[in-house]
Design a protein around this motif. Structure first.
Motif, PDB file in Angstrom:
ATOM      1  N   TRP A   1      -6.436  63.079 -26.044  1.00  0.00           N
ATOM      2  CA  TRP A   1      -7.548  63.425 -27.259  1.00  0.00           C
ATOM      3  C   TRP A   1      -7.051  62.456 -28.575  1.00  0.00           C
ATOM      4  O   TRP A   1      -5.888  62.368 -28.749  1.00  0.00           O
ATOM      5  CB  TRP A   1      -7.117  64.998 -27.657  1.00  0.00           C
TER       6      TRP A   1
ATOM      7  N   VAL B   1       2.410  72.038 -21.909  1.00  0.00           N
ATOM      8  CA  VAL B   1       1.054  72.186 -21.518  1.00  0.00           C
ATOM      9  C   VAL B   1       0.224  71.672 -22.373  1.00  0.00           C
ATOM     10  O   VAL B   1      -0.619  70.827 -21.962  1.00  0.00           O
ATOM     11  CB  VAL B   1       0.755  73.671 -21.015  1.00  0.00           C
ATOM     12  N   ALA B   2       0.236  72.051 -23.456  1.00  0.00           N
ATOM     13  CA  ALA B   2      -0.792  71.318 -24.412  1.00  0.00           C
ATOM     14  C   ALA B   2      -0.489  69.816 -24.615  1.00  0.00           C
ATOM     15  O   ALA B   2      -1.403  69.095 -24.808  1.00  0.00           O
ATOM     16  CB  ALA B   2      -0.420  71.888 -25.740  1.00  0.00           C
TER      17      ALA B   2
ATOM     18  N   VAL C   1       0.233  67.769 -22.403  1.00  0.00           N
ATOM     19  CA  VAL C   1      -0.349  67.313 -21.112  1.00  0.00           C
ATOM     20  C   VAL C   1      -1.909  67.237 -21.224  1.00  0.00           C
ATOM     21  O   VAL C   1      -2.595  66.174 -21.139  1.00  0.00           O
ATOM     22  CB  VAL C   1       0.269  67.728 -19.906  1.00  0.00           C
ATOM     23  N   VAL C   2      -2.210  68.436 -21.298  1.00  0.00           N
ATOM     24  CA  VAL C   2      -3.621  68.668 -21.627  1.00  0.00           C
ATOM     25  C   VAL C   2      -4.632  67.807 -22.627  1.00  0.00           C
ATOM     26  O   VAL C   2      -5.575  67.394 -22.484  1.00  0.00           O
ATOM     27  CB  VAL C   2      -4.096  70.124 -21.806  1.00  0.00           C
ATOM     28  N   THR C   3      -3.713  67.709 -23.740  1.00  0.00           N
ATOM     29  CA  THR C   3      -4.387  66.994 -25.123  1.00  0.00           C
ATOM     30  C   THR C   3      -4.038  65.503 -25.268  1.00  0.00           C
ATOM     31  O   THR C   3      -4.147  64.977 -26.109  1.00  0.00           O
ATOM     32  CB  THR C   3      -4.149  67.831 -26.307  1.00  0.00           C
TER      33      THR C   3
ATOM     34  N   ILE D   1      -2.558  63.684 -14.084  1.00  0.00           N
ATOM     35  CA  ILE D   1      -1.593  64.571 -14.673  1.00  0.00           C
ATOM     36  C   ILE D   1      -0.325  64.119 -13.825  1.00  0.00           C
ATOM     37  O   ILE D   1       0.755  64.387 -14.502  1.00  0.00           O
ATOM     38  CB  ILE D   1      -1.989  65.861 -14.559  1.00  0.00           C
TER      39      ILE D   1
ATOM     40  N   ALA E   1       0.516  72.785 -29.918  1.00  0.00           N
ATOM     41  CA  ALA E   1      -0.562  71.817 -29.788  1.00  0.00           C
ATOM     42  C   ALA E   1       0.074  70.619 -30.828  1.00  0.00           C
ATOM     43  O   ALA E   1      -0.137  69.427 -30.594  1.00  0.00           O
ATOM     44  CB  ALA E   1      -1.682  71.997 -29.907  1.00  0.00           C
TER      45      ALA E   1
ATOM     46  N   GLN F   1       5.143  63.851 -23.748  1.00  0.00           N
ATOM     47  CA  GLN F   1       5.572  65.008 -22.951  1.00  0.00           C
ATOM     48  C   GLN F   1       6.902  65.396 -23.083  1.00  0.00           C
ATOM     49  O   GLN F   1       7.226  66.561 -23.258  1.00  0.00           O
ATOM     50  CB  GLN F   1       4.937  64.688 -21.603  1.00  0.00           C
TER      51      GLN F   1
END
Length: 403
Positions: free
Chosen positions: A66, A58-59, A61-63, A190, A108, A329
Motif C-alpha cells: 500500500w 499481520v498488518a 504483511v497485508v499492507t 507473501i 498498522a 516486517q
C-alpha cells in the motif's frame, strides 16, 4: 521534501502510546461508570496491547504494497473515530470493542512509521531517526499520560478518549501535510516476503529485543516497592522520580540512536547493555547497604533511565540489518516483541519479588540484558557466516542457496 515529517511521526507514536497507557489513570472512573470491577476495567489496557501485538506483523504483511500516505490516512482516521466513539460509549462491551479497533489501527501505523523513518532518513542517520520516532513512546509516559489523566480527572473519563480522538486528528493532518509519498514495498508473494523472518539470526534478534524490554520493565514495573524498601520512597517522591527518569530516558534514546549511527549498532548496543548491567550491580550493592537516601540514589536512577532507552535504537538498527529486505516486517515483529517483553517483565518481576524480595530485581534485569546481548552476538555471527558462505559459492560459480 518537507523537513517536518519526522515531527509528525513522533507525534503520531506519542498519540498511540498515550492512548494505550492513559486508561490506567482513569480506571476507577471507568469502572464506576460502567459498573464493572477495576480489574475488568484494567483489561481495556490488556486488550489494546494484545490486539496490537498480534495485529502488527499481520498488518505489516497485508499492507506492505500500500502507498504509505494512504495507509497512514485510513488507519489514523479509524483510530480517531474509535476514540471519538469511545467517548460516547455507555457499555463495557462497546468500549472494549472500540479499544481493540483503535489498537488495530495503531498496529498498522507504528511499524509503518519506523519503516518510513528508516527509508527517508539521510544516509548514516537511520539510528537517530529511529530513536526520534521512538521518542514519542517515551514522551507519552512523561507528558501524554499525566495530561490525559488530569483531563479525565477534571472533566470525566470520556474526556480522556475525546482527547485521544483530538490527538489522532492532529496526527492525521500533520502526516498528510508533511509526509512525502514514501514508496511501498514491491509486490511479491507473501511466502517470499516472510521467508527472511524465519532465518535464525532474525529470530535471535527478535528474542534479544524481548529480553531487552523484559529486563528494563522488570525494574520499571516494580520501581515503587524497590525504592520504598531501599530508601523509604513514598508516592510523592516516586512521581518526581518517574518524571525525572522520563526526561533522562528521552535523552538516552537520542544518544543511543546517534551512537548506533556513529559507532555502529553492535558497539552502541554493547555500551548500553554494559552501562545497564553496571547500574544493576550498583543497585545490588545499595540494597545490601539499605536504607539509603533517595537523593544519593538519584544519579544511579538517571543512568539507569538513560541506559534503558539507549539500548532499543541500536537493537532495532541491528534487527533491520539482520532482516535485510524483510526490514518492515521485522519492525512489525519488533513491536510485538516489545509488548511480549513488557508482559513478561511484569510477570517475572512479580515472581522474583514473591520469592526473593525486591532486591532480586536488579539481578534478574541484568541477567536479561546479558542474554539479549548474547542473542545479538550470536545472530551477528550467524549472519556473517551465512554471508561468507554465499560469497564463497559465488566465487566458485555454484548456484546460491537461500539462507
Amino acid at each position: 521534501m518537507s523537513r517536518a515529517w519526522p515531527a509528525a511521526l513522533v507525534f503520531t507514536t506519542f498519540t498511540f502510546a498515550t492512548d494505550d497507557y492513559v486508561v490506567a489513570g482513569v480506571l476507577p472512573e471507568i469502572a464506576a461508570a460502567l459498573r464493572v470491577s477495576e480489574a475488568a476495567a484494567g483489561q481495556l489496557v490488556t486488550a489494546f496491547s494484545l490486539a496490537f501485538a498480534l495485529a502488527a506483523p499481520v498488518a505489516s504483511v497485508v499492507t506492505a504494497t500500500w502507498p504509505r500516505r494512504r495507509l497512514m490516512f485510513w488507519a489514523l482516521l479509524v483510530f480517531t473515530g474509535a476514540n471519538g466513539a469511545a467517548a460516547l460509549a455507555t457499555s463495557y462491551a462497546a468500549l472494549m470493542g472500540l479499544r481493540v479497533l483503535a489498537a488495530l489501527a495503531a498496529a498498522a501505523v507504528v511499524p509503518a512509521a519506523y519503516a518510513i523513518a528508516t527509508s527517508l532518513a539521510p544516509e548514516g542517520r537511520q539510528g537517530r531517526y529511529l530513536a526520534l520516532v521512538m521518542g514519542g513512546l517515551t514522551g507519552s509516559l512523561v507528558l501524554g499520560v499525566p495530561i490525559g489523566t488530569w483531563v479525565g480527572g477534571a472533566y470525566g473519563w470520556q474526556a480522556t478518549f475525546a482527547l485521544g480522538a483530538l490527538m489522532g486528528l492532529i496526527s492525521l493532518v500533520a502526516v498528510m501535510a508533511t509526509l512525502p509519498d514514501a514508496p511501498a514495498q514491491p509486490a511479491m508473494p507473501i511466502r517470499a516476503r516472510l521467508a527472511p523472518l524465519g532465518r535464525a539470526p532474525v529470530l535471535a534478534g527478535l528474542f534479544g529485543v524481548t529480553a531487552i524490554v523484559l529486563g528494563s520493565m522488570m525494574v520499571m514495573t516494580y520501581l515503587a516497592p524497590f525504592l520504598r524498601d531501599l530508601a523509604g520512597t513514598g508516592p510523592a517522591e516516586l512521581g518526581v522520580v518517574f518524571a525525572v527518569a522520563g526526561v533522562a530516558g528521552l535523552a538516552g534514546g537520542q544518544l543511543g540512536g546517534r551512537a548506533a549511527d556513529r559507532w555502529g549498532a553492535d558497539r552502541a548496543l554493547l555500551v548500553g547493555v554494559t552501562a545497564f548491567t553496571v547500574v544493576m550491580a550498583a543497585f545490588v550493592a545499595c540494597w545490601l547497604l539499605r536504607p539509603l537516601p533517595l537523593l544519593g540514589l538519584l544519579p544511579l536512577l538517571l543512568v539507569w533511565a538513560v541506559a534503558s532507552w539507549w539500548i532499543p535504537p541500536p537493537a532495532q538498527a541491528r534487527l533491520l540489518a539482520l532482516a535485510g529486505e524483510a526490514g518492515p516486517q521485522a519492525l512489525a515483529l519488533n513491536s510485538s516483541a516489545v509488548y511480549v517483553g513488557v508482559s513478561a517483565g511484569g510477570a517475572l518481576g512479580g515472581l522474583l519479588i514473591e520469592g526473593y524480595g525486591p532486591g532480586a530485581l536488579p539481578v534478574g534485569a541484568a541477567a536479561a540484558e546479558l542474554v539479549a546481548l548474547l542473542s545479538f552476538w550470536w545472530a551477528s555471527r550467524q549472519s556473517q557466516a551465512a554471508g561468507s558462505a554465499a560469497s564463497e559459492r559465488t566465487r566458485s560459480g555454484s548456484a546460491p542457496v537461500a539462507t
